[in-house]
Design a protein around this motif. Structure first.
Motif, PDB file in Angstrom:
ATOM      1  N   SER A 195       0.829  -1.207   0.000  1.00 49.28           N
ATOM      2  CA  SER A 195       0.000   0.000   0.000  1.00 49.28           C
ATOM      3  C   SER A 195       0.863   1.256   0.000  1.00 49.28           C
ATOM      4  O   SER A 195       0.590   2.224  -0.714  1.00 49.28           O
ATOM      5  N   LEU A 247      -4.564   8.467  -8.318  1.00 53.66           N
ATOM      6  CA  LEU A 247      -4.916   7.432  -7.352  1.00 53.66           C
ATOM      7  C   LEU A 247      -6.192   6.691  -7.743  1.00 53.66           C
ATOM      8  O   LEU A 247      -6.291   5.469  -7.588  1.00 53.66           O
ATOM      9  N   SER A 291      -6.446   2.758  -8.519  1.00 50.71           N
ATOM     10  CA  SER A 291      -7.394   1.899  -7.823  1.00 50.71           C
ATOM     11  C   SER A 291      -8.236   1.103  -8.817  1.00 50.71           C
ATOM     12  O   SER A 291      -8.497  -0.088  -8.614  1.00 50.71           O
ATOM     13  N   THR A 303     -13.672   0.306  -3.032  1.00 49.74           N
ATOM     14  CA  THR A 303     -12.218   0.346  -2.852  1.00 49.74           C
ATOM     15  C   THR A 303     -11.659   1.718  -3.217  1.00 49.74           C
ATOM     16  O   THR A 303     -10.811   2.270  -2.496  1.00 49.74           O
ATOM     17  N   GLN A 311     -12.483   4.403  -0.537  1.00 48.45           N
ATOM     18  CA  GLN A 311     -11.637   4.260   0.648  1.00 48.45           C
ATOM     19  C   GLN A 311     -10.215   4.717   0.371  1.00 48.45           C
ATOM     20  O   GLN A 311      -9.593   5.404   1.191  1.00 48.45           O
ATOM     21  N   ARG A 312      -9.670   4.343  -0.785  1.00 46.54           N
ATOM     22  CA  ARG A 312      -8.278   4.681  -1.098  1.00 46.54           C
ATOM     23  C   ARG A 312      -8.099   6.195  -1.184  1.00 46.54           C
ATOM     24  O   ARG A 312      -7.112   6.739  -0.675  1.00 46.54           O
ATOM     25  N   TYR A 355      -5.434   8.070   1.356  1.00 47.20           N
ATOM     26  CA  TYR A 355      -4.230   8.727   0.878  1.00 47.20           C
ATOM     27  C   TYR A 355      -4.311  10.247   1.026  1.00 47.20           C
ATOM     28  O   TYR A 355      -3.287  10.917   1.186  1.00 47.20           O
ATOM     29  N   GLN A 412       1.483   6.188   7.184  1.00 47.88           N
ATOM     30  CA  GLN A 412       0.628   5.305   6.392  1.00 47.88           C
ATOM     31  C   GLN A 412       0.774   3.843   6.789  1.00 47.88           C
ATOM     32  O   GLN A 412      -0.214   3.112   6.868  1.00 47.88           O
TER      33      GLN A 412
END
Length: 451
Positions: A121, A133, A137, A344, A347-348, A352, A360
């Motif tokens: 990650s 990002l 993803s 997903t 959330q990512r 970030y 992180q």
């Protein structure tokens, strides 16, 4: 194209090859175990012993990863997982492979994943620019679901003609591909750590190794505490992790647990039908990944997470329980898997954009422990409920069982179908209710982002 993003593409491709090999072995082991035991509980225990050490160790592993080379951790974790696959191959060749061997090996693999997951990650965050990002993803979701499509087909074919051994050999080849790419072509910036990095002279390093190790150990626990403190100050992130833990519990009661046994039971042991449904399950995820990668719009991450989860439970689980043949199970598979990449991605983006780089590893480790902590419970409870509660209940002749037969049909697997109706209803309601949190809304404000 950004140079680091080019590296990410190579990293993504080689990792996808390795994921395919691992997924094929996992699928082949499900076929091997279920054909010998005929028990959904045996399949559940395979997943349980994989997740349990992963959850227990994750809370410490994240801060450990923060202070060490991410690349070395990934290389070591992948290598030990490959040794486990090799052990299964040798036991299989000797004709002495037993279920407890698989449980033990799955536990070791889960332990390695506890370190590999946060390291990977962080590596993604290092290689991918913030503006890409969402695209990254979507690419991850695309490859993961392409693996879901290809793995059952390839594993079933190899299993039929060459047995479990041939599947594991291909898994080991895929490991060598990923290991070589990561070792030779991927370079990650690493923060200096340890006593030497603080300015200790080379001549003093040897006698201070013990103190350095003690300092690292203290740092591991301090990093874990720092991760918890950060989440305590960002209640929205903590709330997402806890609510996703609840949704993960519902999903593991059925999907990734009793889906394969249910379809095998309701189709008369037809492995082709199972392979078709798994392939379509992956195809829905591929389509969702493409939509996430190529979209030109941006919606609220909160709506993306909880709206997609609600749709997945409502149409995926309910249709899976009501379906009685490969066609309807395939429709349910698309409805269940297509929204997952949006969950997903949402959330990512929040993680970030909210978590500083230096934290992180710690935060991702705590996230893995909290968010996935309910998975072993769901897996174990799902297998137990299937074998000892719902399946016997549907054979009991009670009036309620007769009414449910009107919905899902009768015979072997009907009890597991009723379980899908339960998780679909509960997951849908939980997604609608938990997605309205004011704490999550505050995360989307500018002052809730990482500096």
């Amino acid at each position: 194209m950004n140079h680091n993003f080019k590296k990410y593409i190579l990293f993504w491709l080689s990792g996808s090859v390795s994921q395919l090999g691992s997924a094929m072995t996992s699928y082949a082991l499900i076929l091997w175990s279920y054909t010998r035991t005929g028990s959904a509980m045996s399949v559940s225990l395979m997943s349980f012993f994989n997740y349990l050490p992963y959850i227990v160790v994750s809370v410490f592993a994240g801060s450990f990863v923060d202070r060490r080379s991410k690349k070395k951790i990934m290389l070591t974790s992948d290598s030990l997982a490959a040794v486990c696959s090799l052990a299964v191959l040798l036991l299989c060749l000797k004709g002495s492979l037993q279920m407890y061997h698989i449980y033990l090996i799955n536990a070791v693999i889960g332990l390695m994943n506890a370190f590999q997951s946060p390291a990977q990650s962080i590596a993604v965050g290092m290689l991918v620019p913030k503006e890409k990002l969402g695209q990254a993803s979507g690419m991850d979701s695309f490859s993961a679901n392409l693996v879901t499509v290809a793995a059952p087909v390839l594993a079933s074919s190899l299993f039929a003609f060459g047995g479990l051994e041939s599947v594991i050999v291909l898994d080991l080849i895929s490991f060598l591909v990923n290991f070589s790419v990561l070792l030779l072509f991927i370079r990650l910036p690493e923060a200096p750590t340890g006593v030497n990095a603080a300015g200790t002279k080379a001549g003093d390093a040897a006698k201070e190794n013990g103190a350095a190790e003690e300092k690292r150990l203290r740092g591991t626990f301090a990093g874990m505490q720092e991760g918890f403190r950060f989440l305590h100050g960002r209640k929205g992130l903590l709330y997402i992790m806890l609510t996703m833990a609840l949704l993960n519990f519902f999903s593991r009661l059925t999907y990734e647990n009793i889906l394969s046994p249910m379809i095998l039971a309701r189709s008369g042991g037809n492995e082709r039908t199972l392979g078709l449904v798994n392939a379509v399950l992956g195809a829905g995820g591929i389509l969702g990944g493409i939509l996430v990668s190529c979209r030109r719009w941006r919606i609220s991450p909160r709506m993306e997470i909880y709206g997609a989860a609600a749709l997945s439970f409502l149409f995926g689980d309910l249709l899976m329980g009501l379906g009685r043949n490969g066609f309807w199970w395939s429709v349910a598979a698309v409805a269940a898997s297509l929204p997952i990449p949006f969950i997903t991605a949402g959330q990512r983006v929040l993680l970030y954009e909210t978590v500083p780089v230096r934290l992180q590893g710690s935060v991702f480790g705590v996230r893995n422990a909290l968010q996935f902590g309910t998975i072993p419970v769901g897996i174990l409870l799902g297998g137990f409920l299937a074998d000892y509660v719902f399946e016997p209940f549907m054979r009991s002749g009670m009036p309620a069982a007769g009414w449910l037969e009107e919905l899902v049909g009768s015979g072997a697997g009907s009890g597991m179908a009723v379980m899908f109706l339960c998780t679909g209803t509960l997951g849908f309601l939980a997604s609608l209710i938990t997605g309205r949190s004011r704490w999550i809304k505050e995360l989307e404000e500018p002052d809730g982002r990482a500096e």
